[in-house]
Design an enzyme around this catalytic site. Structure first.
Site, PDB file in Angstrom:
ATOM      1  N   LYS A   1     -38.358  55.056  -1.741  1.00 13.47           N
ATOM      2  CA  LYS A   1     -37.508  53.860  -1.689  1.00 13.47           C
ATOM      3  C   LYS A   1     -36.594  53.867  -2.915  1.00 13.47           C
ATOM      4  O   LYS A   1     -37.023  54.249  -4.013  1.00 13.47           O
ATOM      5  CB  LYS A   1     -38.414  52.623  -1.688  1.00 13.47           C
ATOM      6  CG  LYS A   1     -37.695  51.299  -1.513  1.00 13.47           C
ATOM      7  CD  LYS A   1     -38.735  50.171  -1.366  1.00 13.47           C
ATOM      8  CE  LYS A   1     -38.094  48.817  -1.113  1.00 13.47           C
ATOM      9  NZ  LYS A   1     -39.110  47.752  -0.907  1.00 13.47           N
TER      10      LYS A   1
ATOM     11  N   SER B   1     -38.554  45.074   3.214  1.00 14.31           N
ATOM     12  CA  SER B   1     -37.393  45.722   2.662  1.00 14.31           C
ATOM     13  C   SER B   1     -37.471  47.244   2.610  1.00 14.31           C
ATOM     14  O   SER B   1     -36.445  47.897   2.401  1.00 14.31           O
ATOM     15  CB  SER B   1     -37.155  45.187   1.241  1.00 14.31           C
ATOM     16  OG  SER B   1     -38.252  45.502   0.408  1.00 14.31           O
TER      17      SER B   1
ATOM     18  N   SER C   1     -43.241  44.049   2.317  1.00 12.17           N
ATOM     19  CA  SER C   1     -42.180  45.043   2.529  1.00 12.17           C
ATOM     20  C   SER C   1     -42.624  46.464   2.842  1.00 12.17           C
ATOM     21  O   SER C   1     -41.785  47.310   3.145  1.00 12.17           O
ATOM     22  CB  SER C   1     -41.252  45.072   1.324  1.00 12.17           C
ATOM     23  OG  SER C   1     -40.363  43.989   1.409  1.00 12.17           O
TER      24      SER C   1
HETATM   25  N1  GLN Z   1     -39.591  39.604   3.036  1.00  8.90           N
HETATM   26  C1  GLN Z   1     -40.089  39.228   1.747  1.00  8.90           C
HETATM   27  C2  GLN Z   1     -38.960  38.757   0.880  1.00  8.90           C
HETATM   28  O1  GLN Z   1     -37.887  38.763   1.365  1.00  8.90           O
HETATM   29  C3  GLN Z   1     -40.845  40.368   1.113  1.00  8.90           C
HETATM   30  C4  GLN Z   1     -39.980  41.326   0.388  1.00  8.90           C
HETATM   31  C5  GLN Z   1     -40.769  42.395  -0.292  1.00  8.90           C
HETATM   32  O2  GLN Z   1     -41.966  42.551  -0.080  1.00  8.90           O
HETATM   33  N2  GLN Z   1     -40.086  43.132  -1.153  1.00  8.90           N
HETATM   34  O3  GLN Z   1     -39.139  38.386  -0.243  1.00  8.90           O
END
Ligand code: GLN
Length: 498
Positions: free
Chosen positions: A81, A156, A180
């Protein structure tokens, strides 16, 4: 010719390279070919590090020729990532803010994969600074779900899930602050694990919510993920991350252990929740039956404060993000607006033009929530909710060894279908309490939706630091559901011959 790279597990690749059935260079080339023929459709990669990949593979081959012992991930194609630093690549967090930023050092999690012999293929798309659950907020381009290119891969870590699902790489690392890793794994039909907080070092990973962030692996089978966990924890505690602890162990050792007599919790209220798609609900119920058939005792448990987890998470995560992202001011880090008369103007315009809308929304929310008078009402209240949720888990895990629930209330949706940020936040309902409590969770594909034909993941959560045992349950579920090693049909076997 061994067939298609995507048919092989990480262990089969490492064993094949170690035995000399094929070279690490041939594997790297097969992965580069798969990326060349598939990534135009998935758009999972932000950068392909061809030179680094071929150099690492050549080193692996030279080590073998010199009679050295190869690592457990020898020659295995891995990508990261783009919030993880790797010298020789840019680390952009999919943001204009960091578009030209060259990694100044290598993150511990990345280094440990390389130390185990993995071949680095490049950096993967994500929601900007990891805010989101679609990967559509990347400043550069969206990523497409390999099962249906019109749909999101989740986020994400959407690039990580899509690259593995399409067979471009064997393993990828993602980060999980509120789901994510698990949510994109679920939406793409692969395995994604969020280890307990502290198991994997966060050093060199761009921080979002420091008390919530964890790095973890995504793979096409539980065994690949367990192999990556071995690599990520080898070498013990990382003294460069004060919150990391020593959880070096053989995560493969107990994968095939029977689960007879062990207790798996289900939370009936969660399956009744409004917004849960019927096809997801029935897939999770089927998964529970399959675990029961494998000998598990299915028990009802409750996490009574889980309903408050979304509110608590979006307060805590936004406050931490506001504080962590203050360094991107065009002086210490990040895009610098040219031609400004004053430092204040420069900081303001650099941030205004460097960040996309969601990154701004989170930081404005955090700034407001931390302001005096407001802080007590929201941040302190959220911390108290955190204590309650952690206590809920402790009570539940006194009764059961793991808890089964969805990872996402729906299958992957079409790009742009959900545009209201609050609606996206609500879809995190099943994943974020796990980050709040710091325990471990994993999404395992359990089948295809009866309405949509899209993959559905079941999430298993385990007690803090019981990560090895969580993998045992995940493997039992995988064995029962027959989804192991599935590559999205449009991509299976196309490109990447070895
Ligand atoms: N969807 C969650 C957010 O928008 C989790 C994001 C993540 O785990 N980086 O914060």
């Amino acid at each position: 010719m061994m067939g298609s790279l995507d048919a092989l597990s990480a262990r089969q690749i490492a064993t094949g390279v170690t035995r000399g059935d094929f070279s690490a260079t041939e594997v790297a080339q097969a992965s580069l070919d798969a990326i060349a023929s598939r990534d135009g459709k998935t758009q999972a990669f932000l950068q392909v590090s061809e030179e680094l990949a071929l150099a690492a593979a050549a080193r692996t081959d030279a080590a073998r020729a010199a009679g050295e012992r190869l690592g457990p991930l020898a020659g295995v194609p891995v990508a990261f990532k783009d919030n993880m630093n790797l010298v020789g690549t840019r680390t952009t967090c999919a943001s204009r803010m960091l578009e030209p930023y060259e990694s100044a050092y290598t993150a511990t999690c990345v280094q440990r994969m390389l130390d185990a012999g993995a071949t680095p293929l490049g950096k993967l798309n994500m929601d900007e600074f990891a805010f989101g659950s679609t990967t559509d907020s990347s400043a550069f381009h969206p990523t497409n779900n390999p099962w249906d290119l019109m749909r999101v891969p989740g986020g994400s870590s959407g690039g990580s899930a899509a690259a593995v699902t399409a067979g471009e790489v064997t393993l990828a690392l993602g980060s999980d602050t509120g789901g994510s890793i698990r949510q994109p794994a679920s939406l793409c039909g692969v395995v994604g694990m969020k280890p307990s907080y502290g198991v994997v070092s966060r050093y060199g990973v761009v921080a979002f919510g420091s008390s919530l962030d964890q790095v973890g692996p995504i793979g096409r089978r539980v065994e690949d993920v367990a192999l990556a966990m071995n690599a990520l924890t080898a070498g013990g505690r990382d003294r460069l991350d004060a919150t990391s602890q020593d959880f070096t162990q053989d995560y493969l050792a107990h994968l095939e252990d029977p689960i007879e007599g062990r207790a798996v919790g289900v939370i009936p209220a969660l399956l009744e929740a409004e917004g849960l798609a019927p096809e997801v609900r029935s897939a999770i119920e089927r998964a529970a039956h399959k675990l029961a058939d494998a000998g598990a005792r299915i028990m009802e448990v409750d996490l009574p404060n889980m309903a408050s987890s979304i509110a608590a998470y979006y307060v805590l995560a936004s406050c931490e993000a506001f504080s962590n992202l203050a360094r991107f001011d065009g002086v210490r880090y990040g895009y610098q607006e040219p031609g400004c008369a004053t430092l204040a103007e420069q900081s303001s315009l650099s941030r205004a033009h460097g960040f996309g809308p969601e990154a701004k929304r989170r930081q404005m929310l955090g700034a407001y929530l931390l302001s005096s008078g407001v802080y007590e009402r929201y941040y302190l209240a959220a911390q108290k909710v955190r204590t309650l949720i952690t206590a809920d888990y402790q009570r539940a895990f006194a009764q059961v060894d793991a808890i089964l629930m969805p990872a996402s209330p729906t299958v992957a949706w079409e790009h742009g279908a959900i545009s209201d940020p609050a609606a996206l936040y609500l879809a995190d309902v099943y994943t974020i309490s796990n980050n709040i409590a710091g325990n471990c969770g994993i999404s395992v594909p359990v089948g295809l939706g009866t309405d949509s034909g899209m993959p559905i993941g079941a999430q298993l959560q385990g007690p803090t630091f019981d990560d090895a045992s969580l993998l045992t349950f995940a493997r039992a579920l995988e064995r029962a559901c027959d989804m192991e090693g599935v590559v999205a049909p449009a991509f299976a076997g196309k490109g990447g011959e070895l």
